[in-house]
Write a protein that holds these residues in place. Sequence first.
Motif, PDB file in Angstrom:
ATOM      1  N   GLY A 158      36.130  32.859  40.399  1.00 51.77           N
ATOM      2  CA  GLY A 158      37.495  32.820  40.039  1.00 51.77           C
ATOM      3  C   GLY A 158      37.274  32.280  38.501  1.00 51.77           C
ATOM      4  O   GLY A 158      36.717  33.206  37.739  1.00 51.77           O
ATOM      5  N   CYS A 187      42.734  30.390  47.469  1.00 53.51           N
ATOM      6  CA  CYS A 187      41.968  30.686  46.560  1.00 53.51           C
ATOM      7  C   CYS A 187      40.825  29.561  46.373  1.00 53.51           C
ATOM      8  O   CYS A 187      41.067  28.776  45.550  1.00 53.51           O
ATOM      9  CB  CYS A 187      42.596  31.144  45.328  1.00 53.51           C
ATOM     10  N   TYR A 193      39.025  44.017  45.109  1.00 54.79           N
ATOM     11  CA  TYR A 193      40.440  44.632  45.387  1.00 54.79           C
ATOM     12  C   TYR A 193      40.351  46.239  45.425  1.00 54.79           C
ATOM     13  O   TYR A 193      41.272  46.890  45.924  1.00 54.79           O
ATOM     14  CB  TYR A 193      41.361  44.120  43.974  1.00 54.79           C
ATOM     15  N   CYS A 214      43.632  37.719  49.129  1.00 58.75           N
ATOM     16  CA  CYS A 214      44.001  36.966  47.841  1.00 58.75           C
ATOM     17  C   CYS A 214      45.558  37.415  47.663  1.00 58.75           C
ATOM     18  O   CYS A 214      45.768  38.691  47.746  1.00 58.75           O
ATOM     19  CB  CYS A 214      43.318  37.349  46.898  1.00 58.75           C
ATOM     20  N   CYS A 217      33.335  37.054  43.079  1.00 56.77           N
ATOM     21  CA  CYS A 217      34.377  36.683  43.723  1.00 56.77           C
ATOM     22  C   CYS A 217      35.174  37.944  44.324  1.00 56.77           C
ATOM     23  O   CYS A 217      34.650  39.225  44.140  1.00 56.77           O
ATOM     24  CB  CYS A 217      35.626  36.073  42.388  1.00 56.77           C
ATOM     25  N   ARG A 218      36.411  37.845  45.041  1.00 54.79           N
ATOM     26  CA  ARG A 218      36.908  38.924  45.716  1.00 54.79           C
ATOM     27  C   ARG A 218      37.501  39.745  44.856  1.00 54.79           C
ATOM     28  O   ARG A 218      37.755  41.003  45.354  1.00 54.79           O
ATOM     29  CB  ARG A 218      38.108  38.185  46.864  1.00 54.79           C
ATOM     30  N   ALA A 219      37.929  39.587  43.651  1.00 57.86           N
ATOM     31  CA  ALA A 219      38.548  40.354  42.771  1.00 57.86           C
ATOM     32  C   ALA A 219      37.671  41.526  42.547  1.00 57.86           C
ATOM     33  O   ALA A 219      38.340  42.782  42.200  1.00 57.86           O
ATOM     34  CB  ALA A 219      38.670  39.891  41.349  1.00 57.86           C
ATOM     35  N   GLU A 264      44.472  30.605  38.397  1.00 57.22           N
ATOM     36  CA  GLU A 264      44.021  31.780  38.647  1.00 57.22           C
ATOM     37  C   GLU A 264      44.716  32.880  37.893  1.00 57.22           C
ATOM     38  O   GLU A 264      45.920  32.644  37.616  1.00 57.22           O
ATOM     39  CB  GLU A 264      44.359  32.182  40.058  1.00 57.22           C
ATOM     40  N   PRO A 311      46.593  30.908  43.836  1.00 66.00           N
ATOM     41  CA  PRO A 311      46.987  31.407  45.067  1.00 66.00           C
ATOM     42  C   PRO A 311      46.519  30.709  46.291  1.00 66.00           C
ATOM     43  O   PRO A 311      45.298  30.076  46.047  1.00 66.00           O
ATOM     44  CB  PRO A 311      46.240  32.684  44.859  1.00 66.00           C
ATOM     45  N   PRO A 368      37.757  29.185  45.026  1.00 70.33           N
ATOM     46  CA  PRO A 368      36.990  28.930  43.723  1.00 70.33           C
ATOM     47  C   PRO A 368      38.124  28.113  42.792  1.00 70.33           C
ATOM     48  O   PRO A 368      37.646  26.990  42.179  1.00 70.33           O
ATOM     49  CB  PRO A 368      36.632  30.283  43.120  1.00 70.33           C
ATOM     50  N   ASN A 369      39.330  28.284  42.580  1.00 68.43           N
ATOM     51  CA  ASN A 369      40.299  27.757  41.885  1.00 68.43           C
ATOM     52  C   ASN A 369      40.743  26.555  42.367  1.00 68.43           C
ATOM     53  O   ASN A 369      41.217  25.545  41.520  1.00 68.43           O
ATOM     54  CB  ASN A 369      41.364  28.695  41.444  1.00 68.43           C
TER      55      ASN A 369
END
Length: 439
Positions: free
Chosen positions: A338, A366, A110, A70, A105-107, A234, A363, A368-369
């Motif tokens: 997201g 991305c 990170y 991301c 989500c990938r967040a 995002e 992004p 989801p968004n």
Amino acid sequence: MAELIYKDNRLLFTEEMKREYTILIPQMAPFHFDLLEIALRKEGFKTKLLDNEGKNIAAEGIKYVHNDSCYPAILVIGQMIDAIKHHLADSHKIAVLITQTGGGCRASNYIHLLRKALAKADLAHIPVISLNVSKLEENPGFKPSYRFWIRATVSLLYGDLIQLLYNKIKPYEIFSGSTEGATEKAKHIVKQSFDDSWLLSNGSIKRVTRAIISAFDEVETKPQKLPKVGIVGEIYVKFSAIGNNNLEDMLREEGCEIVLPPLMDFVLFKLDYRALEVDWYGGKKIKKFGANALIKYIEKKRALISRELKAFNYGGFVTFAELKSYVAGIISRGNRMGEGWLLTAEMIELIQHGAPNIVCTQPFGCLPNHISGKGVFKILRDKFPMANIVAIDYDPGASEVNQKNRIKLMLSNAKGILKGKKPVPIKNEPEGEFIVVKG
Ligand code: SF4
């Protein structure tokens, strides 16, 4: 030098480090993060909110994070490594802090990318601290108190208030820099309030809110009608100038009034799903009760701020219940990765509150968004013919000229809308083929 202690292959942030180390915090939303940093300092931490910017950030990020990751991860990690390598003296007295949402989500991952990047950059001796409410990772030297979470809540509430007032007043100021002066004064008022015993009491909220509004109310403004442009998308690219190539500055230079949704809505959106999943998938009722009670409590406090804003003719915040109602029949509230359904709701809120011109920042890649952003454009345009939305993708290789040209097309529509004209569709806009309709 502090002893390096590991647990489950993870370098811990120890109590000794708390005394000696400076914690680096990546910047995202300046109005809120400046206050959050003060809240952390009140806990006895030494902190530094990063302010390094420029092309080197993405360049450093790409060196240590795979370019398929991301874009916000590349920038957040790039900003930290750039600061450590080029702007700070001793990497042996530094820790880094990153938020973890705890969602799917990938967040949430990170933090692992950050550790991998630090190791690749020969900086594995730097401890990484996770800031989260889900007890994802714990550190003996980082145990924010109950009072920190109160101050963090207040930081978001007042950060949203300052952001709203700044954006409403800045484009109309007569004396250049006077809105920045009011912003500094407002932050100082909040900082002083952090020592109040009852920070979230109704009395304290009313007093601090009035003082903040009065600080902005002193800014002399000229009467003018400018197009209102909302920024959604995002969370990182929406708020961060590094993420969106100084989008806010560009829009102001083009003569627009910017409307940014409150950051607190993102927190409420996360809490809302905790309650919703108990209904849909089962789980402990206490979880649902707790999440709903917290939403109600925060909303009650925010209503006090809205009341003061209205008294001074600055509008107010749309309630979370109203936001939820906007998406009925358009997108499922189970859409939670997201920004999920909140992104769609924010666009509808803008359209219905005088800002039909919207930049939807995303992004590249991305998923989801793209679903709850671009994916609903068609249905929004059908429902609201004045909707003038442009989607802008951000990634290390995106052409800034192309981004600006697309935004300018949206702006020429915006100026037409002020004169009562209908917006012309912008070329290469998606038709919303992958919309997920309410289940
Ligand atoms: S919202 Fe998008 S950019 Fe952010 S972590 Fe999820 S996939 Fe990545």
